[in-house]
Write a protein that holds these residues in place. Structure first.
Motif, short mmCIF file in Angstrom:
data_model
loop_
_atom_site.label_atom_id
_atom_site.label_comp_id
_atom_site.label_asym_id
_atom_site.label_seq_id
_atom_site.Cartn_x
_atom_site.Cartn_y
_atom_site.Cartn_z
N LYS A 1 0.84 -1.21 0.00
CA LYS A 1 0.00 0.00 0.00
C LYS A 1 0.87 1.26 0.00
O LYS A 1 0.60 2.23 -0.73
CB LYS A 1 -0.92 0.00 1.22
CG LYS A 1 -1.91 1.17 1.26
CD LYS A 1 -2.82 1.09 2.44
CE LYS A 1 -3.85 2.22 2.38
NZ LYS A 1 -3.24 3.56 2.29
N ALA B 1 2.28 1.76 -3.48
CA ALA B 1 1.29 2.34 -4.39
C ALA B 1 1.13 3.84 -4.12
O ALA B 1 0.98 4.65 -5.05
CB ALA B 1 -0.05 1.62 -4.23
N ASP B 2 1.20 4.23 -2.84
CA ASP B 2 1.14 5.67 -2.51
C ASP B 2 2.36 6.40 -3.06
O ASP B 2 2.25 7.55 -3.50
CB ASP B 2 1.09 5.84 -0.99
CG ASP B 2 -0.24 5.37 -0.39
OD1 ASP B 2 -1.21 5.20 -1.16
OD2 ASP B 2 -0.29 5.15 0.84
N THR C 1 1.80 6.97 -6.66
CA THR C 1 0.82 8.06 -6.79
C THR C 1 1.49 9.41 -6.58
O THR C 1 1.20 10.39 -7.28
CB THR C 1 -0.32 7.86 -5.77
OG1 THR C 1 -0.95 6.60 -6.00
CG2 THR C 1 -1.37 8.96 -5.90
N LEU D 1 1.74 2.38 -11.85
CA LEU D 1 0.70 2.75 -10.90
C LEU D 1 -0.59 2.00 -11.20
O LEU D 1 -1.25 1.48 -10.29
CB LEU D 1 0.46 4.26 -10.93
CG LEU D 1 -0.67 4.77 -10.02
CD1 LEU D 1 -0.41 4.39 -8.57
CD2 LEU D 1 -0.83 6.29 -10.17
N GLU D 2 -0.94 1.92 -12.47
CA GLU D 2 -2.15 1.18 -12.86
C GLU D 2 -2.05 -0.29 -12.45
O GLU D 2 -2.99 -0.87 -11.90
CB GLU D 2 -2.34 1.30 -14.37
CG GLU D 2 -3.52 0.53 -14.92
CD GLU D 2 -3.56 0.53 -16.44
OE1 GLU D 2 -4.10 -0.43 -17.02
OE2 GLU D 2 -3.02 1.48 -17.05
N LYS E 1 -2.19 -0.68 -8.54
CA LYS E 1 -3.52 -0.46 -7.99
C LYS E 1 -4.33 -1.75 -8.07
O LYS E 1 -5.01 -2.14 -7.11
CB LYS E 1 -4.23 0.67 -8.74
CG LYS E 1 -3.81 2.06 -8.32
CD LYS E 1 -4.61 3.12 -9.07
CE LYS E 1 -4.28 4.53 -8.59
NZ LYS E 1 -5.06 5.56 -9.33
#
Length: 896
Positions: free
Chosen positions: A217, A220-221, A224, A254-255, A258
């Motif tokens: 997580k 992923a941040d 982003t 990123l895609e 996610k």
């Protein structure tokens, strides 16, 4: 005086944080060559300059992994010398010449240069220089050498010939990259991440699951953040062509992550929702997403270009763009990390997956239904990690090949061809060459590739650029030649005393042309022959002419084993008939059952099957337990106090056990107790009970007289790693003194008073102790007359679990490391063995620094420093060759 100056230099390098405090060159028995050997490839001295003045050496200008290439080592040394002159202000007279260090021709001059460097204002502002007590900018001349100095320095060139260049992976500095990754992704260091969506972990397995979930997580941040704080704000500031290079693949990553995170969150919640914990679904997520994660190969290939483009933009006279980038960095992470450094984070993350899954598997019971799925997930992520690492290494190799091609000024290549089309560089260096047509002897610098050998002449531009450029002279297409030593004769040998006196011959297969090459030592000659034979084997697989070395344009799985073909060029072999791509080690093999499926098949374990693990019958509580955490699933709680003994009723659940205390029964966390084991063994004799039920005393010892122990081999002792046969006391001391405390051996004494009898020698508290192994009248073995054993292995096993202090108060240790398991135990002093690994796949070496493996081969592990690159270093237990092997192709014995 000579001893003082090099030791002062070593201590200065420790102060500069270039050498660790426990480096070989700093030990009491260190020699001057230990320091010279550490510096010869030029890596540490380039790091030294960047430590003294950060950024003064561009990472593009030196190679952190020379990999035995003389070309790269000399490049590193030249970079160091040029920077000393340009940035630190050293004069030409202060500088050594490249061969002074690489060939250790004049190491005293090297020390003088380092002394001058240590006395510069830049260096003095950070660390005191050497020799001490001189404050001037110009270092005083080192003392004039005397006869003893000559002895110390004079042998160094010969020692350099006799010792390989260090080619460990330890040089690569990843500390800053790890710091950035930890700051952004680590659950321990990330102070801005949101609270975890998972419950509070209880078991070790829970902690592993939580780490996988929370770090994914956080990652992923981080992606982003790159999109929101860099890509979008800079969209109108940086030209599109530059922007596409800098941020290539970030939005796609990123895609992907996610989607990966959504499925991973579900799997992690499922793992927490079951009483015993179920990690199988987590592994299934990684298996499913492996194909999408192959994009990291492209990301890795582009990363150096992206960072160069950032540097190029910042060097332009455009203050607006520079200010905008700095603003983005402050908004994104308060300016702690630069954009070029943040781009390393994706590489760090993808190489962590196999480590996370390995730990998850360790915390899962071997009898769990999930174990096979976890093995599949681990295999998939290790395969991905090795693929990404080899892409990175191949990009470094392509850069090296391009530099070599550019350094040979008059090299004319065929149309649409470059040196990379001739394979990887296998070896380079100077040899004497005699062409049999004109019979002239010439010195040539040789570049050996898989398909061709280039013979060049070094050009002297100036003394600090020695060897930087070459003139092309001749080339040998290897496929048309063979190594043939049968033609060697006395005439081939040069006159006695000539340092180029170790020849080998390469003959054209039609016998129309031949060359004799001369190396400086026999070891060098053999290494050149090995490299040539390996190059021929790479391009012409024995007995399989239909397979050709091939470059695949996109990520490709091996048709036989379904593992990824590694790298970006000449990744494997193409079958000309069926057009299948395979690894070198898979040539000629049948396709494995299940190959081509989404989960690579897991081969059977190679070691002998283990016995059913012994179930504990009684445990002792490590702490109080009053029902928190609760066992769940309607189970009764068994509360207890610290140190209480608990009888075990059920231990099939790896996390929760059922026990009994008097009349109370219930469940408790397994990790809150430890097994209460009896040290008594069938072969451990303390008392004896006769057939009438009467207790008798143990047999009393008696003297052996000099009878000795005969037929040692018949007793089977030679198969044990701690037994060494006949060995004198002094020899035992010599063999054990360089090994770690706890290392032991049992030997047949050759000392006059106890010839033929057994002795235990053990390294304890940095000293070697000796203890007699006695036998009594009934042939029981003992060290002290309180514990008696039916056999010598039983005695050893007992003291592996119980300290010797009970019988010998001055030796408070168990028998920890059998002598032959420690590297040097069989052949003399050497690096420490960290353990052993068993090959679960075949692997065919493609470079002389690698080990070839067959499934079932055993390897002693010397170093795991290259784990982040997918390689370990070790010694093949059968061939005794030392080299690197892919960790994805082995299992450690303690994992079996």
């Amino acid at each position: 005086m000579a001893a003082e100056e090099w030791q002062q230099c070593a201590n200065w390098l420790v102060r500069c944080k270039i050498l660790p405090e426990d480096h070989r060159a700093t030990l009491p028995d260190a020699e001057i060559f230990d320091l010279a050997q550490a510096l010869r490839d030029g890596v540490l001295i380039c790091h030294l300059l960047n430590n003294l003045k950060p950024g003064c050496v561009d990472v593009k200008d030196f190679s952190p992994r020379p990999q035995l290439s003389q070309f790269l080592c000399l490049k590193n040394i030249r970079t160091f010398l040029q920077t000393c002159k340009r940035v630190f202000g050293l004069r030409d007279a202060d500088l050594f010449e490249p061969p002074d260090l690489f060939d250790v021709k004049d190491f005293r001059k090297v020390l003088m240069t380092l002394s001058h460097l240590s006395k510069t204002d830049i260096a003095q502002s950070r660390y005191s220089g050497f020799p001490p007590n001189h404050k001037t900018h110009r270092a005083p001349p080192l003392p004039v050498e005397d006869d003893d100095d000559e002895d110390i320095y004079g042998n160094l060139p010969r020692m350099a010939l006799d010792h390989d260049m260090p080619h460990d992976l330890e040089h690569t500095d990843t500390g800053q990259d790890e710091k950035i990754y930890d700051d952004l992704c680590s659950i321990n260091l990330n102070s801005v991440s949101q609270p975890s969506e998972l419950p509070q972990p209880v078991t070790k397995l829970d902690h592993c699951v939580k780490e996988i979930h929370d770090t994914e997580k956080n990652y992923a941040d981080a992606l982003t953040m790159l999109v929101q704080h860099f890509i979008k704000p800079l969209r109108d500031q940086i030209p599109a062509a530059d922007r596409d290079v800098i941020f290539a693949h970030i939005e796609k990553l990123l895609e992907i992550h996610k989607g990966l995170l959504v499925e991973l969150q579900l799997a992690c919640r499922q793992a927490f929702s079951t009483v015993a914990g179920s990690a199988g679904q987590i592994a299934e997520v990684f298996i499913k997403w492996k194909s999408k994660l192959l994009i990291y190969g492209d990301y890795c290939s582009n990363l150096p270009k992206a960072q160069e483009k950032i540097d190029e933009i910042l060097k332009r006279n455009d203050s607006m763009i520079k200010a905008q980038i700095e603003t983005c960095e402050k908004r994104a992470n308060e300016g702690k990390f630069k954009l070029r450094d943040l781009l390393h984070v994706p590489m760090q993350r993808v190489l962590k997956y196999h480590l996370l899954l390995r730990e998850l598997m360790r915390q899962t019971s071997k009898s769990s239904e999930d174990i096979r799925t976890l093995e599949g997930g681990l295999e998939a992520m290790m395969d991905l990690s090795l693929y990404v690492n080899e892409v990175k290494r191949d990009n470094e190799t392509l850069l090296l090949i391009s530099e070599i091609q550019n350094s040979i000024g008059d090299l004319q290549m065929p149309a649409n061809t470059s040196l990379k089309d001739y394979g990887r560089l296998q070896k380079d260096g100077e040899l004497k060459v005699r062409n049999h047509q004109d019979n002239k002897m010439k010195t040539r610098y040789i570049f050996l590739f898989d398909k061709v050998m280039l013979m060049c002449k070094s050009k002297m531009v100036d003394k600090f650029l020695w060897g930087e450029t070459y003139n092309y002279k001749e080339a040998i297409i290897l496929a048309t030649f063979k190594v043939d030593d049968s033609q060697l004769s006395k005439e081939t040998q040069l006159k006695r005393g000539d340092k180029w006196n170790c020849p080998f011959i390469m003959v054209k297969k039609e016998n129309k042309l031949a060359y004799t090459f001369y190396a400086k030592t026999e070891d060098m000659r053999l290494k050149w022959i090995d490299a040539i034979k390996l190059a021929l084997e790479n391009t012409q697989p024995p007995e399989h002419p239909n397979f050709v070395m091939h470059t695949f344009d996109k990520p490709t799985e091996c048709y036989v084993c379904s593992k990824l073909l590694r790298g970006v060029f000449f990744q494997g072999y193409l079958c000309q008939e069926k057009k299948h791509g395979v690894h070198k080690e898979c040539i000629g093999k049948e396709r494995e059952r299940g190959a081509g499926a989404s989960v690579p098949p897991i081969p059977p374990r190679i070691v002998e099957p283990c016995k059913e693990p012994r179930k504990p019958s009684r445990v002792k509580a490590l702490c109080d337990y009053i029902g928190q955490p609760a066992p769940g699933a309607g189970r009764n709680v068994l509360s207890f106090r610290k140190n209480i003994l608990i009888d075990i009723i059920n231990c099939t659940d790896p996390q929760w056990w059922k026990g009994k205390i008097e009349n109370a029964e219930g469940w408790f966390p397994q990790h809150l107790v430890k097994e209460e084991r009896l040290t008594r063994k069938d072969s451990y004799v303390d008392v004896q009970i006769n057939e009438n039920g009467r207790v008798t005393s143990p047999p009393r010892p008696h003297a052996h007289g000099g009878e000795g122990y005969v037929n040692i081999e018949d007793r089977g002792l030679t198969t044990y790693k701690w037994f060494v046969g006949n060995m004198q006391r002094d020899a035992a001391i010599d063999r054990l003194k360089g090994l770690q405390n706890g290392t032991f051996l049992i030997r047949v004494s050759e000392n006059p008073g106890r010839r033929g009898e057994l002795s235990l020698s053990i390294k304890y508290d940095n000293q070697v102790r000796h203890i007699r192994v006695e036998r009594n009248a009934e042939n029981y073995f003992f060290l002290a007359d309180t514990n008696f054993f039916k056999s010598l292995p039983d005695l050893v096993e007992y003291y592996q679990q119980n300290s010797l202090k009970d019988s010998f108060p001055g030796v408070d240790t168990t028998l920890v490391y059998p002598f032959k398991t420690q590297v040097g135990g069989a052949t003399g002093p050497g690096p420490r063995c960290l353990g052993y690994a068993i090959a679960v796949y075949d692997y065919a070496a493609t470079a002389t620094t690698q080990l070839s493996l067959c499934r079932g081969d055993r390897v002693a592990i010397f170093s795991k420093t290259g784990s982040d690159k997918g390689w370990w270093k070790g010694e093949h237990c059968s061939s005794h060759k030392v080299g690197y092997f892919p960790l994805a192709y082995v299992r450690e014995e303690d994992e079996e």
